[in-house]
Design a protein around this motif. Sequence first.
Motif, short mmCIF file in Angstrom:
data_model
loop_
_atom_site.label_atom_id
_atom_site.label_comp_id
_atom_site.label_asym_id
_atom_site.label_seq_id
_atom_site.Cartn_x
_atom_site.Cartn_y
_atom_site.Cartn_z
N UNK A 3 0.93 -1.40 0.10
CA UNK A 3 -0.07 0.01 0.17
C UNK A 3 0.83 1.44 -0.01
N UNK A 4 2.31 1.33 0.44
CA UNK A 4 2.83 2.43 0.72
C UNK A 4 3.10 2.98 -0.64
N UNK A 5 3.86 2.41 -1.84
CA UNK A 5 4.02 2.98 -2.88
C UNK A 5 2.84 3.37 -3.58
N UNK A 6 1.65 2.50 -3.76
CA UNK A 6 0.64 2.89 -4.30
C UNK A 6 -0.03 4.17 -3.74
N UNK A 7 -0.23 4.13 -2.47
CA UNK A 7 -0.80 5.34 -1.57
C UNK A 7 -0.14 6.80 -2.06
N UNK A 8 1.38 6.75 -1.98
CA UNK A 8 2.15 7.74 -2.06
C UNK A 8 1.95 8.39 -3.47
N UNK A 9 1.96 7.66 -4.36
CA UNK A 9 2.08 7.81 -5.78
C UNK A 9 0.77 8.68 -6.40
N UNK A 10 -0.30 8.58 -5.58
CA UNK A 10 -1.59 8.84 -6.12
C UNK A 10 -1.92 10.31 -5.14
N UNK A 11 -1.01 10.51 -4.16
CA UNK A 11 -1.42 11.75 -3.35
C UNK A 11 -1.71 12.89 -4.11
N UNK A 12 -1.31 13.47 -5.11
CA UNK A 12 -1.61 14.74 -5.91
C UNK A 12 -3.22 14.47 -6.25
N UNK A 13 -3.43 13.46 -6.95
CA UNK A 13 -4.98 13.18 -7.27
C UNK A 13 -5.78 13.24 -5.88
N UNK A 14 -5.35 12.76 -4.79
CA UNK A 14 -6.14 12.82 -3.64
C UNK A 14 -6.45 13.98 -3.13
N UNK A 15 -5.31 15.02 -3.02
CA UNK A 15 -5.32 16.38 -2.85
C UNK A 15 -6.40 17.19 -3.52
N UNK A 16 -6.26 17.16 -4.99
CA UNK A 16 -7.31 17.64 -5.64
C UNK A 16 -8.48 17.36 -5.52
N UNK A 17 -9.03 15.86 -5.28
CA UNK A 17 -10.19 15.21 -5.09
C UNK A 17 -10.80 15.80 -3.53
N UNK A 18 -10.23 15.88 -2.72
CA UNK A 18 -10.60 16.61 -1.38
C UNK A 18 -10.87 17.96 -1.72
N UNK A 19 -10.03 18.61 -2.38
CA UNK A 19 -10.39 20.20 -2.45
C UNK A 19 -11.66 20.31 -3.29
N UNK A 20 -12.22 19.45 -4.19
CA UNK A 20 -13.16 19.65 -4.94
C UNK A 20 -14.42 19.12 -4.23
N UNK A 21 -14.35 18.15 -3.37
CA UNK A 21 -15.32 17.89 -2.64
C UNK A 21 -15.77 18.19 -1.24
N UNK A 22 -14.92 18.97 -0.66
CA UNK A 22 -15.17 19.78 0.49
C UNK A 22 -16.01 20.95 0.22
N UNK A 23 -16.93 21.48 1.17
CA UNK A 23 -17.85 22.52 1.13
C UNK A 23 -17.24 23.65 0.97
#
Length: 670
Positions: A519-539
């Motif tokens: 899970x470590x390399x998989x999770x760290x590699x896609x963190x930028x997409x996760x940041x963008x997703x979080x910003x889009x989904x937060x009110x």
Amino acid sequence: MSLEVLEAREASGSALRNLFAKYAVTDEEGNQYIPAVKYVREFLRLDVSDDAVSLVASVADIGRTGRITINEFLAVERIMRMPDAHFRLAFRMCDRQGKGNISVDDFMSVMMCTQAYKEVEFNKNCGWMQLHFGKNLQRRMRSDEFPQFIASVPREHIRQAFRDLNKNSADGSIDALVYAETLSRLKGPAFTDYLRDNLVGAITTQTTRVSYSYFTALNALLHNIDLIRQIFTDIVDQLEEKEITKDQFDKAAWRFSEAITPVQTTLLWRLLDYENTGKISLKHFNLLIPSFTLSKETQSKEEDRSLSVGEQLAVQVYRFGLSSVGGAGGAAAVYPIDLVKTRLQNQVTTIADEVLYKNSWDCFKKVLKFEGVRGLYRGLLPQMCGVAPEKAIKMTTNDFVRGVFTNKRTGEIPLYGEIIAGGMGGTMQVMFTNPIEIVKIRLQVAGEVAAGRSLSALQVCRELGFRGLYRGSYACLLRDAPFSAIYFPTYAHLKKAMADHETGETPFSKILLAATVSGAPAASSVTPADVIKTRLQVKPRPGQEPYRGVIDCARRIYKEEGFSVFWKGAPARMFRSSPQFGVTLAIYESLQRIFPYGPAKVATPTRAPRIGAYAPDDTYIDHIGGYRNTQRTFANLEQKLGLWFPRSGGVSSKHVDIDAGYKIVKTEGR
């Protein structure tokens, strides 16, 4: 073509010595040994008559003392790891004096103990034997010559039998019934019930007599059945058809090997084309192959195909239930870390008044101080409710696509196939993941936005509406598809690398470790997409301009906050995703062991059977290292070299027959 002896994992010396000690007894002088009878029937689990026990044991008992020492035990294990193990063991049986060469009498002492000899005597004074042992049969044969000789013995035995049967025949042919009975007696367990019931009908379409050509052709056909099945499989793979014609087979066979003659293929079609369609399929070949030579994977697949619709549905419900519990447990175990990660990613660093948290530890302390333990689990319920369908569809899609890319013969899957399968699994899960994520995120940040005001998942859903639940889905896709494409191949290879050296199975602790580390390399590699997703989904906060999409969000983050912000929360994400998947799979594996499925066997992804491969002794824990090849090695002795010995005719109450061929016996309490 012999039954293929697959490469066995080398067992450690300590494991083999412990195994020897388990079966050994100690004499008055303190020497340990395994009695010959115990070695053959309890350890090797072979059912042979009392008269043949000492002969079979001689593969290890070189001194013919009736005792197998530790060095002899280890020597046989090494031999059974070799592809020509059946030739080597056959020579050890014949080499009564341990000189490394044998005489005619040495060979005949073994031959006369076989059931084939008891059915049809073998003439040692024939011209063929003189070619090998000299005119006076005084020459001794070396071990390097022996394989060519012993491999030809069954054919010479067949020739002698035919010659004796047609002594009074004017045209050199024999009656078809006599022909079938003679082959059945000579081939023994290799002569299947289907062959015994249908052979006469297949060869008497034009005449009731059989010539020597047809007599030897069937023997060669049975001898080459593994090669023929391999050729057929290659044709099926190339043409992508399940059934082929005789003409298609002939063209491929003649290019592949000159050992397959037109007479053999004619017999093959007469035997197997019982529906008169002019075509046969791979399943037809199984009618000519003894059941005990079919791999366990093949047999289990046949069992799976026979499951009713209701049973198959029950299996899927069983898997769904276990994956749901495992997924929910994994999510709950790391949820506080996920909450910290979300709040850090949502924090806008350009607004000084809104920089609430310095780092992950500061965030954790402040949530615990101002919102309590309950605040660390805001949004957990919808997350746990959504994990079940999310994990189910991800795993199902991954397994299905892996099956598409898996080679049907070798069971191997290319790396690109693993990556595509994982990516497809991540893509399909988005339809469930996105609504869950946006509700979870809104609840996770509710404490900092509304000063701890209570907010329910239902209120969030009403506020967002159906379309709003899929806000940020493109970013979610950019995160989940690459994550799964990286995670599943990494996990598969780590699990394989961590497999036990002796049994080939991965211990529970190493499954947990492999799942966590992957899970470590998989999770760290896609963190930028996760940041963008979080910003889009937060009110959006009051006065804050909402993002207009993935590209707009990425551009504004980079312009206003810098590149490093894309990796905000990466440590928290790794510490959350890695153990979450580890816990999920650990719970899943534990539940499978605690609550095994009863009505039908649940098929797990395994290596597909290799054509012509005899099943390893995976069900018998004491067969480790080279001894995992015990069944296939003795099957080769029997089917290819004709060295099949009389059965005990009634194994003692301590043993129970469970197989044909060299009937494998299992001991009570094992």
